[in-house]
Scaffold this motif. Structure first.
Motif, PDB file in Angstrom:
ATOM      1  N   LYS A 171       0.844  -1.206   0.000  1.00  0.00           N
ATOM      2  CA  LYS A 171       0.000   0.000   0.000  1.00  0.00           C
ATOM      3  C   LYS A 171       0.883   1.261   0.000  1.00  0.00           C
ATOM      4  O   LYS A 171       0.642   2.201  -0.760  1.00  0.00           O
ATOM      5  N   PHE A 172       1.911   1.257   0.840  1.00  0.00           N
ATOM      6  CA  PHE A 172       2.804   2.425   0.939  1.00  0.00           C
ATOM      7  C   PHE A 172       3.475   2.702  -0.407  1.00  0.00           C
ATOM      8  O   PHE A 172       3.522   3.841  -0.882  1.00  0.00           O
ATOM      9  N   SER A 173       3.960   1.649  -1.058  1.00  0.00           N
ATOM     10  CA  SER A 173       4.685   1.865  -2.324  1.00  0.00           C
ATOM     11  C   SER A 173       3.746   2.382  -3.413  1.00  0.00           C
ATOM     12  O   SER A 173       4.161   3.121  -4.302  1.00  0.00           O
ATOM     13  N   LYS A 174       2.459   2.005  -3.312  1.00  0.00           N
ATOM     14  CA  LYS A 174       1.515   2.464  -4.339  1.00  0.00           C
ATOM     15  C   LYS A 174       0.991   3.867  -4.041  1.00  0.00           C
ATOM     16  O   LYS A 174       0.824   4.684  -4.933  1.00  0.00           O
ATOM     17  N   THR A 175       0.708   4.141  -2.754  1.00  0.00           N
ATOM     18  CA  THR A 175       0.078   5.422  -2.427  1.00  0.00           C
ATOM     19  C   THR A 175       1.091   6.539  -2.174  1.00  0.00           C
ATOM     20  O   THR A 175       0.760   7.712  -2.281  1.00  0.00           O
ATOM     21  N   TYR A 180       8.412   5.982  -0.791  1.00  0.00           N
ATOM     22  CA  TYR A 180       8.910   4.601  -0.906  1.00  0.00           C
ATOM     23  C   TYR A 180      10.286   4.611  -1.583  1.00  0.00           C
ATOM     24  O   TYR A 180      11.191   3.884  -1.191  1.00  0.00           O
ATOM     25  N   LYS A 181      10.423   5.472  -2.595  1.00  0.00           N
ATOM     26  CA  LYS A 181      11.714   5.569  -3.298  1.00  0.00           C
ATOM     27  C   LYS A 181      12.837   6.005  -2.347  1.00  0.00           C
ATOM     28  O   LYS A 181      13.977   5.587  -2.465  1.00  0.00           O
ATOM     29  N   GLN A 182      12.466   6.880  -1.397  1.00  0.00           N
ATOM     30  CA  GLN A 182      13.460   7.367  -0.410  1.00  0.00           C
ATOM     31  C   GLN A 182      13.788   6.311   0.649  1.00  0.00           C
ATOM     32  O   GLN A 182      14.668   6.513   1.482  1.00  0.00           O
ATOM     33  N   THR A 230       5.060  -7.805  -4.271  1.00  0.00           N
ATOM     34  CA  THR A 230       4.573  -6.907  -3.203  1.00  0.00           C
ATOM     35  C   THR A 230       4.936  -5.452  -3.502  1.00  0.00           C
ATOM     36  O   THR A 230       4.090  -4.559  -3.428  1.00  0.00           O
ATOM     37  N   ALA A 231       6.189  -5.196  -3.838  1.00  0.00           N
ATOM     38  CA  ALA A 231       6.608  -3.816  -4.123  1.00  0.00           C
ATOM     39  C   ALA A 231       7.918  -3.847  -4.905  1.00  0.00           C
ATOM     40  O   ALA A 231       8.752  -4.730  -4.676  1.00  0.00           O
ATOM     41  N   PRO A 232       8.118  -2.851  -5.793  1.00  0.00           N
ATOM     42  CA  PRO A 232       9.344  -2.857  -6.595  1.00  0.00           C
ATOM     43  C   PRO A 232      10.587  -2.685  -5.715  1.00  0.00           C
ATOM     44  O   PRO A 232      10.591  -1.878  -4.788  1.00  0.00           O
ATOM     45  N   GLY A 233      11.598  -3.481  -5.999  1.00  0.00           N
ATOM     46  CA  GLY A 233      12.877  -3.334  -5.289  1.00  0.00           C
ATOM     47  C   GLY A 233      12.794  -3.656  -3.808  1.00  0.00           C
ATOM     48  O   GLY A 233      13.627  -3.188  -3.016  1.00  0.00           O
TER      49      GLY A 233
END
Ligand code: XUL
Length: 510
Positions: A171-175, A180-182, A230-233
């Motif tokens: 959810k965090f990586s999408k919203t 998330y990148k940081q 689940t999330a990139p990287g």
């Protein structure tokens, strides 16, 4: 003489215990309550206010402030902190902390002159931490279900679950893709605090790691396929899985009289730590923990999952696996019912049970003031099969306690049938609750002297990592202090109520 320190970072407080295994004694204890001691963090019950009732986050800086305060209080008890030979601990499960690229250097460079919160505040890539009470990731769970189906439960021990860390990260990586990148590193509450102690990234243990929907329990490694989806990287952002001693104490903590370099054992989740602290890490004894969450858990003889999909499999810190079923509406719900009934604890714990018959003439009330975990219910609200509001305080109290104990029995069936249940957590001191638990389960209910079984488990795991056998400590620290026998005359009453409880779970309107 070697002492061992255990720290339990739970939802509403942080507790510490120092044990002396050779003497079989607890030599010091301290506690920090978030609502009274750290009220400026605005997390009275350990949670920040949020407009969406499904979103439950906490301020991770509060946990750092609690760690400083706890160690200062522990030192102030007069215990010789220099005699502590190893440190262990545990955290509320599933909660996650998001750190940026400054984290590693800031940890290594901690200075005794400042506080942890001050020195680490700029290392947060996300200012708040979702905790186990969060139920806001249904969409992410459905995405994971659609992609992995039954494999998720078969390999990670649980189907995709709202509060579990994988769906939360998704959810965090999408919203919040920028934040998330940081994010360089994602820690659990347990591994975050352990990292702070050792001044470098600590691994995650299999007890707590299993509550993420990311760890493959068949291989005990991160599941690359599930991570990738689940999330990139995500793989680069996760610590390793580890056990035993994971580092030496950072010099920062010398200000509390602790020796720099003291071995620190990997931290685990509060429930796995409690399994150890209650002496139930071997097969045969189940534990009911009545705290902010109510949980039922036991060591598992073999890897086995819940056919209804509500329960979980976690790593047992003593080796192998443990089962767990968790209810979100535990002590906070009991307290709310008590307050609304205008009753004091004496009335709640004793009088109400003397004034009403076992079974309460079939009246049951599920206090789902928060979205419930078991069974999964997203729309909060108390469910009763009678006119709850207009009933007398004693009837309301019995209806809630009996429904909670019946729900524990009903949803723990997959774990097995137990003749003995060990009870722990704050509400385990209530005679009315203990007797109801014994009667509902038709089982002998044992209390152990130490109510803080998670902190005790953390201390025992520290000693264990330093070579002290767990079995010796169990005898010394987890002896049974009180027993409540089931009353056979009520066995039928509760057998008949069980289907009514199931019915209420399924059908009662708000
Ligand atoms: C277990 C769970 C809670 C937390 C807080 O799955 O969510 O018991 O560990 O105690």
């Amino acid at each position: 003489m070697a002492y061992y320190l255990g720290i339990d970072s739970s939802t509403q407080s942080m507790k510490g215990l120092v044990i002396d295994p050779a003497a079989g004694t607890i030599v010091a204890s301290a506690v920090v309550h978030f609502n009274t001691d750290l009220s400026h963090y605005n997390c009275p019950d350990g949670v920040l206010a949020h407009a969406d009732p499904l979103v439950k986050h906490a301020d991770p800086l509060m946990w750092l402030a609690a760690l400083d305060l706890l160690l200062a209080r522990m030192q102030a008890t007069g215990v010789d902190m220099g005699q502590i030979a190893a440190i262990g601990g545990d955290g509320q499960q599933h909660g996650s902390v998001y750190l940026n690229s400054r984290f590693t250097d800031a940890l290594a460079g901690l200075k005794a002159s400042g506080s942890l919160a001050e020195q680490l505040k700029d290392t947060l890539a996300r200012p708040t931490s979702p905790i186990w009470m969060d139920s806001s990731t249904s969409e992410e769970c459905r995405g994971l279900d659609a992609r992995f189906g039954a494999r998720m439960q078969a390999d990670t021990g649980s189907p995709a679950i709202e509060r579990f860390t994988g769906p939360q990260i998704r959810k965090f990586s999408k919203t919040e893709p920028e934040r998330y990148k940081q994010t360089n590193r994602i820690h659990l509450v347990s591994s975050f605090l352990c990292s702070v102690l050792i001044g470098k990234d600590a691994p995650i243990d299999s007890g707590d790691g299993a509550g993420m929907n990311l760890l493959n329990l068949r291989t005990m490694t991160w599941d690359a396929e599930i991570m990738g989806f689940t999330a990139p990287g995500l793989a680069q952002r996760m610590p390793e899985i580890g056990k035993g001693v994971v580092g030496g104490l950072h010099t920062y903590f010398a200000k509390y009289g602790l020796k720099s370099g003291t071995p620190v054992a990997v931290w685990t989740g509060d429930n796995p730590a409690s399994l150890v602290g209650t002496g139930a890490w071997g097969a045969g004894v189940a534990v009911v923990s009545l705290g902010t969450s109510d949980t039922f858990f036991a060591a598992l003889d073999a890897f086995r999952t819940d056919p209804e999909g509500c329960g979980h499999v976690f790593g047992n810190p003593a080796g192998g696996f443990m089962s767990l079923t968790c209810f979100k509406n535990g002590s906070l719900a009991r307290d709310r019912v008590r307050q609304e009934a205008g009753a004091n604890w004496e009335f709640f714990d004793k009088t109400a049970f003397r004034m009403t018959p076992a079974g309460n003439a079939g009246r049951l009330a599920l206090p789902w003031f928060e979205a419930e975990i078991t069974p999964p219910v997203l729309k909060p609200g108390l469910r009763a099969n009678f006119d709850f509001k207009d009933a007398s305080p004693e009837i309301r109290i019995r209806a809630v306690v009996e429904a909670q104990m019946l729900a524990l029995r009903s949803h723990a069936l997959w774990i097995g049938k137990f003749d003995t249940i060990r009870v722990t957590g704050g509400a385990s001191r209530s005679p009315g609750i203990r007797q109801t638990l014994a009667d509902v389960f038709h089982a002998r209910v044992e209390s152990i002297a130490v109510a803080d079984s998670a902190a005790l488990g953390g201390a025992m795991l520290a000693a264990h990592a330093d070579g002290v056998p767990l079995a010796n400590m169990t005898e010394a620290f987890s002896p049974v202090s009180a027993v409540c026998e089931p009353r056979t005359e009520y066995a039928d009453v509760y057998d008949r109520l069980l289907p009514l409880l199931r019915e209420l779970e399924r059908t009662a309107p708000l």
